[in-house]
Motif scaffolding. Structure first.
Motif, PDB file in Angstrom:
ATOM      1  N   GLN A   1      34.682  45.041  71.639  1.00 51.98           N
ATOM      2  CA  GLN A   1      35.546  43.881  71.727  1.00 51.98           C
ATOM      3  C   GLN A   1      34.867  42.692  71.065  1.00 51.98           C
ATOM      4  N   GLU A   2      35.680  41.838  70.470  1.00 52.28           N
ATOM      5  CA  GLU A   2      35.128  40.693  69.766  1.00 52.28           C
ATOM      6  C   GLU A   2      34.577  39.661  70.750  1.00 52.28           C
ATOM      7  N   MET A   3      33.518  38.972  70.352  1.00 52.24           N
ATOM      8  CA  MET A   3      32.999  37.858  71.144  1.00 52.24           C
ATOM      9  C   MET A   3      33.490  36.558  70.500  1.00 52.24           C
ATOM     10  N   ARG A   4      34.132  35.711  71.291  1.00 53.60           N
ATOM     11  CA  ARG A   4      34.688  34.469  70.752  1.00 53.60           C
ATOM     12  C   ARG A   4      33.598  33.442  70.489  1.00 53.60           C
ATOM     13  N   ASP A   5      33.863  32.584  69.528  1.00 53.19           N
ATOM     14  CA  ASP A   5      32.936  31.523  69.150  1.00 53.19           C
ATOM     15  C   ASP A   5      32.652  30.601  70.338  1.00 53.19           C
ATOM     16  N   ARG A   6      31.385  30.335  70.583  1.00 52.92           N
ATOM     17  CA  ARG A   6      31.028  29.464  71.712  1.00 52.92           C
ATOM     18  C   ARG A   6      30.746  28.031  71.283  1.00 52.92           C
ATOM     19  N   ASN A   7      30.891  27.761  69.992  1.00 48.98           N
ATOM     20  CA  ASN A   7      30.639  26.408  69.537  1.00 48.98           C
ATOM     21  C   ASN A   7      31.792  25.513  69.963  1.00 48.98           C
TER      22      ASN A   7
ATOM     23  N   LEU B   1      39.261  27.613  66.348  1.00 47.54           N
ATOM     24  CA  LEU B   1      39.910  28.572  65.474  1.00 47.54           C
ATOM     25  C   LEU B   1      41.367  28.677  65.886  1.00 47.54           C
TER      26      LEU B   1
ATOM     27  N   ARG C   1      43.136  41.075  68.495  1.00 51.33           N
ATOM     28  CA  ARG C   1      41.711  41.167  68.238  1.00 51.33           C
ATOM     29  C   ARG C   1      40.901  41.611  69.452  1.00 51.33           C
ATOM     30  N   ASN C   2      41.524  41.680  70.602  1.00 51.89           N
ATOM     31  CA  ASN C   2      40.842  42.184  71.795  1.00 51.89           C
ATOM     32  C   ASN C   2      39.541  41.463  72.094  1.00 51.89           C
TER      33      ASN C   2
ATOM     34  N   GLU D   1      30.126  35.224  66.373  1.00 54.23           N
ATOM     35  CA  GLU D   1      29.419  35.028  67.645  1.00 54.23           C
ATOM     36  C   GLU D   1      28.737  36.321  68.107  1.00 54.23           C
TER      37      GLU D   1
ATOM     38  N   ASN E   1      29.249  39.521  64.517  1.00 52.69           N
ATOM     39  CA  ASN E   1      29.952  39.459  65.797  1.00 52.69           C
ATOM     40  C   ASN E   1      29.609  40.672  66.658  1.00 52.69           C
TER      41      ASN E   1
ATOM     42  N   ARG F   1      31.345  42.486  68.126  1.00 49.63           N
ATOM     43  CA  ARG F   1      32.286  43.560  67.810  1.00 49.63           C
ATOM     44  C   ARG F   1      31.616  44.651  66.947  1.00 49.63           C
TER      45      ARG F   1
END
Lengths: 363, 373
Positions: free
Chosen positions: A341-347, A352, A359-360, B59, B293, B295
């Motif tokens: 699973q994708e990790m979302r941007d933490r900035n 975005l 994108r899960n 990320e 990422n 992912r």
């Protein structure tokens, strides 16, 4: 030394020794001859066959050569199949019984590293692509040769895809295994893909385990064994012959093997269930809990999104995922690609917008 | 002497890999070669919020790169044979507390050091510390007008003038101290920001960096940044007009080959990473920034905050990943985003592997910035 080139001459001696029952030998040199020897090149070229160590004295240097256990070179050779009959558009096989020079290289020793023994034996026990290939109406029939070995194919002129392939003239066990494997892999491939990656596919198909690599760095057909120059030369000659025969003006290669009909016909729920079952089984076999890794989505037929339980050491995740992917490719569907699973941007500053919904994301 | 005495030798829209025939041949023999160039960041953080920033998609588990870690890393790079380190990647390295130390230490060790930055914190004092140690410094600057700069780069309008002044100061420092460093500006062009091409080219002519490069925007394989490659052709006339603003000491360079590639690839195997790898600002070692990422965990080789880089480089895991990328299992046309850092290197090596480039013959004299392939 019979050859003016010291390195080539020594390679010939070692190559000859590798076909006998000799386990080791010493080769003595004069100082001038030793100075001409390209030792590293020799070691690289013969790595699948032998380990080479410098011994002796400065005045009288020698090489100590330990020969590795390997696939026999010419022992057990079969009777060569009949020579191909000329057909329209054929490139005539060369008369020279020795392997031809390829890209300016010298004739090659035909040894394969131990990583290939198992698949070579399997190929030799199931030869289905030797012999003649009849031309088919509506398809381009071509034959090309490298030394005594010839490759015969029928190609669909609309799609440029190879429909059938046969080989003739291979004598040694390795040659037979190489061209048999090549002919097994070629049907369905566009002729450009065959030329670009045919030998690469043969190398991978003949290596029992992906992680068991014959060289320390990046494996390529030519560095895995000089024997792989045979499928390389045949497939490159094939695209040249096809170009000559049809005016084909390719080069662009966008070949992407389609998922199997079975997989395409399977709906999302059944796909996930099948993947979950195979993954759970694999986890248990590898000492993990059955839900340590589990599938959550399949995108575009091929990309499977997995979630990782907090249990497994995340530092081990890379190698686990590689292994799991290979297992699922062999057991479920050959075209699968495994992702987490994708990790979302933490900035906090970046935003975005308008992201696709599929994108899960994991967080 | 300037860093741009001969503009024809500055290759920005191509690759210098042909000047490394020995390393290519070692790679072809199946040896473990050291990367020539490493692109990395010292942090994942950034004080800007550019709307096209690929870092939004990169990320991964964050670790802090300390002075001790980066010094070990630089030592390891020298030991294994790395030539150049660019501080670009997925974070604004100039805001890391170890930025100046990293540049100076790398330079002392004989590495070519370079930096891509938004330029906001590179005031005269900081620039004096790092410019003598850098091969190039490139300021990301994607608009020529304050209001559009603020809009595109996600900052207040005042940042525009501050960065302009920082660039003026750096150009003056370079001239006064006769430094070899090449100072550049870079526009990451989204087709709908084409109105800023000429204002920026004119601004560059006033600020007098050595060059302004205008490049495409990369996107991931799912088009998350919504870059419309079909629209780049509408910018061609403006790009040509911008090029015409070049003079003897200021070049406007368009990365035509990548812009015209329209996000497509001619190759499927990815052979570039052994020559050019990337590290995230988290310390993550991966073959490519597009795979940072979480992912893409299966491509994650290690982290310099947890393990020495020399050990990561010599590990089976490193070479397992490199082999995966070069195997029939991998298809860069399908599995990767567009126009990655390794793209031109990949094109070259793919031609070589397909037998269409039998001789490695670099053309002309050794170009500038040779450590950055």
């Amino acid at each position: 030394m019979h050859d003016e080139n010291v390195t080539r001459s020594v390679a010939g001696i070692i190559d000859a020794a590798s076909t006998s029952s000799i386990e080791a030998l010493n080769i003595a040199f004069s100082q001038p001859s030793f100075a001409e020897l390209q030792l590293e090149a020799l070691r690289q070229a013969l790595a699948p066959v032998a380990t080479i160590e410098v011994v002796g004295t400065h005045e009288r240097p020698s090489l100590r050569v330990e020969l590795k256990a390997q696939v026999a070179v010419d022992s057990g050779a079969q009777e060569p199949p009949p020579r191909p009959q000329p057909v329209h558009g054929e490139s005539r096989p060369a008369a020279n019984p020795r392997p031809e020079k390829t890209d300016g290289q010298e004739p090659i020793p035909q040894a394969l590293a131990p990583q290939y023994v198992e698949a070579v034996e399997a190929a030799l026990h199931s030869i289905k692509h030797g012999g003649e290939l009849s031309p088919t109406i509506g398809q381009v029939h071509l034959a090309v040769a490298e030394g005594e070995v010839s490759l015969h194919v029928n190609i669909d002129a609309q799609s440029h895809a190879i429909c059938a392939a046969r080989h003739q003239g291979a004598r040694s066990r390795n040659e037979i295994a190489l061209v048999e494997t090549l002919c097994r892999l070629l049907p369905g491939l566009p002729v450009q893909e065959a030329a670009d990656h045919g030998a690469l596919r043969v190398e991978r198909a003949l290596r029992a385990r992906a992680e068991d690599r014959p060289v320390p760095g990046v494996v390529m057909p030519e560095n895995a064994s000089l024997a792989f120059r045979l499928p390389l030369a045949l497939t490159r000659k094939l695209v040249s012959a096809y170009t000559e025969a049809t005016g084909y003006s390719g080069h662009a290669n966008h070949f992407d093997p389609a998922p199997s009909k079975r997989w395409r016909a399977t709906d999302r729920a059944d796909r996930l269930a099948e993947l979950a079952e195979a993954t759970g089984r694999w986890c248990v076999e590898h000492g993990l809990s059955s839900d340590a890794v589990y599938p959550v989505e399949v995108l575009d037929d091929h990309r499977v999104i997995f979630a990782l339980d907090e249990g497994p050491d995340r530092r081990r995740a890379q190698s686990l995922l590689m292994k799991l992917e290979r297992s699922l490719q062999s057991q479920v569907e050959g075209t699968l690609e495994l992702c987490l699973q994708e990790m979302r941007d933490r900035n906090k500053l970046r935003q975005l917008e308008a992201r696709p919904s599929n994108r899960n994301d994991s967080r | 002497m300037t860093g741009m005495t001969d503009h024809t030798q500055l290759i920005l829209d191509g690759t210098k890999i042909a000047w490394y025939a020995d390393r290519i041949e070692a790679w072809e023999r199946g040896e473990r070669i050291a990367p020539i160039t490493i692109d990395m960041a010292l942090t994942r953080a950034c004080n800007y919020a550019c709307h096209f920033c690929y870092a939004m998609l990169q990320e991964n588990d964050r670790h802090k790169i300390t002075r001790e870690i980066i010094y070990d890393f630089l030592d390891d790079c020298v030991e294994i044979g790395v030539k150049g380190i660019s501080l670009v990647s997925d974070g604004e390295s100039t805001i890391s507390p170890v930025f100046v130390d990293t540049v100076q230490r790398g330079h002392e060790l004989g590495l070519s050091m370079a930096c891509g930055t938004n330029g906001f914190v590179l005031t005269r004092r900081k620039a004096e510390s790092v410019l003598p140690c850098l091969t190039y410094l490139r300021v990301n600057f994607s608009a020529g007008e304050p209001s559009r700069y603020a809009e595109i780069m996600g900052v207040k309008e005042g940042a525009f003038e501050r960065v302009c002044q920082n660039i003026r100061d750096m150009v003056e420092l370079k001239r006064r101290l006769r430094l070899d460093v090449t100072i550049g500006m870079q526009m990451v062009l989204m087709p709908n920001d084409a109105d800023q091409i000429l204002p920026l080219a004119r601004l560059g002519k006033e600020l007098r960096p050595d060059y302004l490069v205008i490049k495409h925007c990369s996107d991931d394989e799912e088009g998350s940044l919504q870059v419309d490659y079909s629209q780049y052709h509408r910018t061609y006339d403006l790009l040509r007009q911008a090029e015409e603003l070049s003079d003897s000491d200021y070049k406007v360079i368009v990365k035509w080959s990548k812009i015209k590639a329209a996000g497509t690839r001619s190759y499927q195997r990815c052979y570039g990473p052994p020559f050019m790898i990337q590290l995230s600002g988290s310390g993550l070692v991966a073959p490519c920034g597009m795979l940072f990422n979480e992912r893409y965990k299966k491509f994650h080789i290690g982290n310099i905050c947890e393990q020495r880089f020399r050990d990561i480089w010599s590990s089976d895991r490193y070479w397992e990943v490199m082999n995966y990328l070069a195997s029939p299992t991998f298809n860069a046309q399908k599995m990767c985003g567009s126009l990655c850092l390794q793209h031109k290197v990949n094109e070259f090596l793919d031609e070589r592997r397909k037998g269409r480039l039998s001789v490695i013959e670099p053309r002309g004299p050794v170009p500038q910035h040779i450590a950055f392939v």
